[in-house]
Write a protein that holds these residues in place. Sequence first.
Motif, short mmCIF file in Angstrom:
data_model
loop_
_atom_site.label_atom_id
_atom_site.label_comp_id
_atom_site.label_asym_id
_atom_site.label_seq_id
_atom_site.Cartn_x
_atom_site.Cartn_y
_atom_site.Cartn_z
N MET A 1 83.50 103.33 163.65
CA MET A 1 82.09 103.00 163.46
C MET A 1 81.90 101.49 163.46
O MET A 1 81.01 100.97 164.11
N TYR A 2 82.78 100.79 162.75
CA TYR A 2 82.66 99.34 162.66
C TYR A 2 82.82 98.69 164.04
O TYR A 2 82.04 97.81 164.43
N ARG A 3 83.82 99.12 164.79
CA ARG A 3 84.06 98.53 166.12
C ARG A 3 82.87 98.78 167.05
O ARG A 3 82.45 97.89 167.79
N TYR A 4 82.33 99.99 167.01
CA TYR A 4 81.17 100.30 167.83
C TYR A 4 79.99 99.41 167.43
O TYR A 4 79.28 98.87 168.28
N PHE A 5 79.78 99.28 166.13
CA PHE A 5 78.67 98.48 165.63
C PHE A 5 78.80 97.03 166.10
O PHE A 5 77.82 96.42 166.54
N MET A 6 80.02 96.49 166.01
CA MET A 6 80.23 95.09 166.36
C MET A 6 80.15 94.85 167.86
O MET A 6 79.80 93.76 168.31
N ARG A 7 80.48 95.84 168.66
CA ARG A 7 80.46 95.67 170.11
C ARG A 7 79.09 95.87 170.71
O ARG A 7 78.77 95.29 171.75
N GLN A 8 78.25 96.70 170.06
CA GLN A 8 76.99 97.05 170.68
C GLN A 8 75.78 96.86 169.77
O GLN A 8 74.83 96.16 170.14
N THR A 9 75.77 97.46 168.60
CA THR A 9 74.58 97.47 167.77
C THR A 9 74.13 96.07 167.36
O THR A 9 72.94 95.76 167.38
N VAL A 10 75.07 95.21 167.00
CA VAL A 10 74.70 93.87 166.53
C VAL A 10 74.11 93.00 167.63
O VAL A 10 73.52 91.95 167.36
N VAL A 11 74.24 93.41 168.87
CA VAL A 11 73.69 92.64 169.99
C VAL A 11 72.63 93.46 170.73
O VAL A 11 72.53 93.43 171.95
N GLY A 12 71.83 94.20 169.97
CA GLY A 12 70.70 94.92 170.56
C GLY A 12 71.09 96.11 171.41
O GLY A 12 70.43 96.41 172.41
N ASP A 13 72.17 96.80 171.03
CA ASP A 13 72.66 97.96 171.78
C ASP A 13 73.13 97.60 173.18
O ASP A 13 73.20 98.44 174.07
N GLY A 14 73.46 96.32 173.36
CA GLY A 14 74.01 95.90 174.64
C GLY A 14 75.52 95.95 174.61
O GLY A 14 76.12 96.59 173.74
N ARG A 15 76.15 95.30 175.53
CA ARG A 15 77.61 95.21 175.56
C ARG A 15 78.00 93.78 175.25
O ARG A 15 77.69 92.86 176.00
N ARG A 16 78.68 93.58 174.14
CA ARG A 16 79.05 92.23 173.71
C ARG A 16 80.16 91.68 174.60
O ARG A 16 81.23 92.31 174.72
N PRO A 17 79.96 90.54 175.23
CA PRO A 17 81.00 89.95 176.09
C PRO A 17 82.26 89.62 175.29
O PRO A 17 82.19 89.24 174.13
N ALA A 18 83.40 89.81 175.91
CA ALA A 18 84.67 89.50 175.25
C ALA A 18 84.76 88.02 174.92
O ALA A 18 84.25 87.17 175.65
N PHE A 61 82.65 95.78 156.03
CA PHE A 61 82.60 97.05 156.75
C PHE A 61 83.85 97.35 157.57
O PHE A 61 84.17 98.52 157.80
N GLY A 62 84.57 96.32 158.01
CA GLY A 62 85.73 96.55 158.85
C GLY A 62 87.04 96.61 158.09
O GLY A 62 88.04 97.12 158.60
N GLU A 63 87.05 96.07 156.86
CA GLU A 63 88.28 96.05 156.06
C GLU A 63 88.19 97.01 154.88
O GLU A 63 88.70 96.74 153.80
N ARG A 64 87.49 98.11 155.09
CA ARG A 64 87.43 99.21 154.11
C ARG A 64 86.83 98.80 152.77
O ARG A 64 87.24 99.24 151.71
N GLY A 65 85.81 97.92 152.83
CA GLY A 65 85.03 97.62 151.64
C GLY A 65 85.51 96.45 150.82
O GLY A 65 85.68 96.57 149.60
N ARG A 66 85.72 95.29 151.47
CA ARG A 66 86.12 94.10 150.74
C ARG A 66 84.91 93.17 150.55
O ARG A 66 83.88 93.33 151.19
#
Length: 223
Positions: A1-18, A61-66
């Motif tokens: 979930m976190y990886r998907y969120f960081m790759r797409q959701t945080v940038v307007g459901d687009g594809r975040r460039p590497a 969100f990516g480190e299990r709640g730190r």
Amino acid sequence: MYRYFMRQTVVGDGRRPARTSLREAQKQAGVPAGRWMGRGLAVLGIAPGEEVTEAQLRNLFGERGRHPYADRIEADLLARGEPTKKAFKAGALGRQVMVTGVDFVFRPQPTIYLLWTLGDEETRRVIEAAHERAIVRVLERIEDEVAVIRYGKDGIYRVRPPGGLVAARFRHYEARSGMPLLHDHLLLSVKGQRLDGKWGSIHTLALHENTVAASALYNDLVA
């Protein structure tokens, strides 16, 4: 979930460039930076409305709640000569969890978001203000009447998080199809602090059971 969120959701459901920073990717996508919300921010040393950074998202969100500032906390303790294990524990918000957040999506009713799409600048600003105010009110209701922390054997004890919750809000202006659609993603952390100061996990079933009520409240407030 976190990886998907960081790759797409945080940038307007687009594809975040590497190899592109979070803020730069958001600028390229034409969406604003994420903003922190919730009364639980106070104990974490974050101000409401403050920009959400990539490191904070990764920790919470990516480190299990730190702690969002776990890196800084660990570095300070290690610099003082504290053991690595103690420094790592100091950056934790209680026990690690597998489900770190719940994504609520808020969008106005069709007649309203169409008015936002076709209206003039003043109309758009008014609708966005109503939209944002409604999200704040819904989060307050979740904090006051919905969220509970389960603890003890088999989760026998349940308590409201007295300090409130923590959430990251991300604004989108388009649907995945590319059509104009005002909506926000509210990534709600499952971490909450009990009366004794210990950190526990929000019972996600209670959140899911109240999604229809939250949606109805949001629609009523926007209207």
